[in-house]
Design an enzyme around this catalytic site. Structure first.
Site, PDB file in Angstrom:
ATOM      1  N   THR A  34      -1.162  15.746 -18.744  1.00 53.60           N
ATOM      2  CA  THR A  34      -2.516  15.926 -18.232  1.00 53.60           C
ATOM      3  C   THR A  34      -3.046  17.328 -18.543  1.00 53.60           C
ATOM      4  OG1 THR A  34      -1.510  16.515 -16.125  1.00 53.60           O
ATOM      5  CG2 THR A  34      -2.351  14.289 -16.319  1.00 53.60           C
ATOM      6  N   GLY A 121      13.979  19.866 -21.594  1.00 55.82           N
ATOM      7  CA  GLY A 121      12.643  19.668 -21.035  1.00 55.82           C
ATOM      8  C   GLY A 121      12.375  20.593 -19.857  1.00 55.82           C
ATOM      9  N   LEU A 122      13.118  21.705 -19.788  1.00 55.57           N
ATOM     10  CA  LEU A 122      12.913  22.665 -18.687  1.00 55.57           C
ATOM     11  C   LEU A 122      12.171  23.901 -19.181  1.00 55.57           C
ATOM     12  CD1 LEU A 122      16.402  22.346 -16.980  1.00 55.57           C
ATOM     13  CD2 LEU A 122      14.239  21.353 -16.256  1.00 55.57           C
ATOM     14  N   SER A 123      11.573  23.766 -20.357  1.00 54.15           N
ATOM     15  CA  SER A 123      10.706  24.808 -20.914  1.00 54.15           C
ATOM     16  C   SER A 123      11.407  26.134 -21.159  1.00 54.15           C
ATOM     17  CB  SER A 123       9.485  25.032 -20.024  1.00 54.15           C
ATOM     18  OG  SER A 123       8.740  23.861 -19.987  1.00 54.15           O
ATOM     19  N   SER A 125      11.623  27.392 -23.994  1.00 56.87           N
ATOM     20  CA  SER A 125      10.815  28.139 -24.971  1.00 56.87           C
ATOM     21  C   SER A 125       9.676  28.885 -24.277  1.00 56.87           C
ATOM     22  CB  SER A 125      10.296  27.225 -26.076  1.00 56.87           C
ATOM     23  OG  SER A 125       9.448  26.242 -25.549  1.00 56.87           O
ATOM     24  N   GLU A 157       3.287  29.319 -28.867  1.00 58.16           N
ATOM     25  CA  GLU A 157       3.858  27.981 -29.053  1.00 58.16           C
ATOM     26  C   GLU A 157       3.028  27.198 -30.079  1.00 58.16           C
ATOM     27  OE1 GLU A 157       6.499  26.925 -26.763  1.00 58.16           O
ATOM     28  OE2 GLU A 157       6.755  25.095 -27.932  1.00 58.16           O
ATOM     29  N   ASP A 169       3.556  24.867 -18.826  1.00 54.83           N
ATOM     30  CA  ASP A 169       4.887  25.494 -18.830  1.00 54.83           C
ATOM     31  C   ASP A 169       4.786  27.007 -18.699  1.00 54.83           C
ATOM     32  OD1 ASP A 169       5.434  22.894 -19.440  1.00 54.83           O
ATOM     33  OD2 ASP A 169       6.049  23.270 -21.501  1.00 54.83           O
TER      34      ASP A 169
END
Ligand code: GLA
Length: 392
Positions: A34, A121-123, A125, A157, A169
């Site tokens: 979203t 998927g825990l960011s 980066s 990013e 993120d």
């Protein structure tokens, strides 16, 4: 790695006194895909982070070292370009962002260490980008807002990692607060801290330990489909900027006749934004049953309509769907791998982890990792060499 060890490791390589900064990874309770649609998200920072030690140099050189990869990179402020090391690009992208905003950067030494699980998927980066942005701002005493740091990190990013991500993120990494989730309006960037009160329950992540190669191309493709939907509606409603500004009726009238697949994807986003609003009310009211129900609905939407799940994630949600002790579960983040997030009754967590791990191993011949989520604080300076601690 303790800050003392980080400092020691830095000094061994660079023979200089660093300042130390950390920036965390994140979870997201609800509001998936979203953010780049100007919608609502509800992330929280976790207590796993990227740590950066940094010092100024007398020349214009950039010296980087990654503890995780045991690799170094050397470049120059006057010629910042995409490198062939992915980990370095997250840092270089931030340097580029400061330079493009005309901040006067000189050369620096940087040592990076992190304990955010990679590819989960825990960011991790975003944590690297935000730690770098925060560290450079502190080192140079730049007058830059926290939101701008998150925006510079997001741009890194886009431009140096090729992922057209939203702001969730980086926002979560910079702004996180222990024991709070945040509801962020990605259109206005207004945000609200909501106490994460889960009496008797905990958030648990099940990591599939897979990351399918589709993830980045499909992410950019989904974003393009959403933008296409907006473009078709904009012809009739010029003020519409994002799917956030769109109703299901508009989608039915102007998108469905043109392309049914684009319609299905856009419709998921519109429904998900509405779910975040309901989830915020549920969390404030302590109605965890409702929150959990909404999470299951989100998963269904992400899997069937938005199509960013995968068999491993679907399996993990399926396993817990009918268990009374699991109030909600869904895939989390961009998709195609990484973790599911679950609300589980505290005393049942251990045996459930065992049960699900066994089933997962049996089904995919893969080891599952499970983490009980501890929230944490956003970007912060943890030790300073020469300057006083303050928040930009
Ligand atoms: C990734 C992106 C975020 C967000 C999520 C999906 O984590 O980096 O910006 O779009 O996917 O919600």
């Amino acid at each position: 790695m303790e800050s003392l060890q980080l400092k020691k490791a830095f000094k061994e390589i660079y023979d200089a006194e660093p300042i130390l900064v950390k920036s965390p990874g994140r979870i997201n309770i609800i509001g998936e895909h979203t953010d780049y649609n100007g919608g609502l998200v509800m992330p929280a920072a976790i207590n796993k982070a990227v740590y950066v030690a940094i010092s100024k140099r007398d020349d214009s050189e950039i010296h980087l070292f990654s503890e995780s990869y045991q690799e170094k990179y050397t470049g120059n402020i006057n010629n910042v370009k995409i490198a062939d090391k992915a980990w370095a690009n997250y840092i270089l992208g931030v340097v580029d962002g400061f330079l493009k905003r005309d901040f006067p950067l000189s050369g620096f030494n940087l040592y990076m260490y992190g304990n955010v699980p990679l590819g989960a998927g825990l960011s991790s980066s975003a944590a690297v980008e935000c730690a770098t942005a925060y560290a450079l701002a502190q080192l140079n005493q730049f007058a830059v807002s926290k939101m701008d740091l998150a925006l510079i990190a997001q741009k890194a990013e886009h431009e140096f990692a090729g992922v057209n991500c939203g702001i969730m993120d980086q926002f979560a990494s910079v702004f996180g607060q222990r024991d709070y989730a945040m509801m962020l309006d990605c259109r206005s960037l207004a945000h609200e801290y909501i106490p994460l009160k889960l009496d008797g329950y905990k958030l648990v992540l099940f990591n599939t330990n897979v990351k399918h190669s589709l993830s980045e191309s499909a992410y950019n493709e989904r974003r393009a489909q959403c933008e296409q939907g907006v473009a078709w509606i904009k012809v009739h409603y010029p003020s519409v900027q994002y799917l956030r500004d769109v109703t299901e009726e508009m989608l039915l009238e102007y998108v469905k006749p043109k392309n049914n697949e684009t319609y299905t994807k856009c419709s998921y986003v519109v429904a998900e934004i509405a779910r975040v609003k309901r989830a915020a009310i549920a969390l404030k009211d302590g109605d965890l049953d409702e929150l959990g129900k909404l999470m299951f609905e989100t998963h269904e939407g992400l899997s069937k309509a938005y199509q960013v799940s995968c068999k491993e994630l679907d399996f993990l949600v399926e396993q817990v769907k009918d268990l009374a002790d699991v109030l909600g579960a869904r895939m989390m983040g961009g998709g195609f791998g990484g973790c599911t997030i679950n609300i589980i009754k505290e005393e049942e967590i251990d045996q459930l982890i065992q049960k699900i791990s066994k089933a997962y191993l049996h089904e995919f011949d893969l080891v599952l990792s499970a983490y009980i989520v501890e929230t944490g604080n956003g970007s912060k300076i943890i030790e300073t060499a020469t300057i006083a601690e303050h928040t930009p």
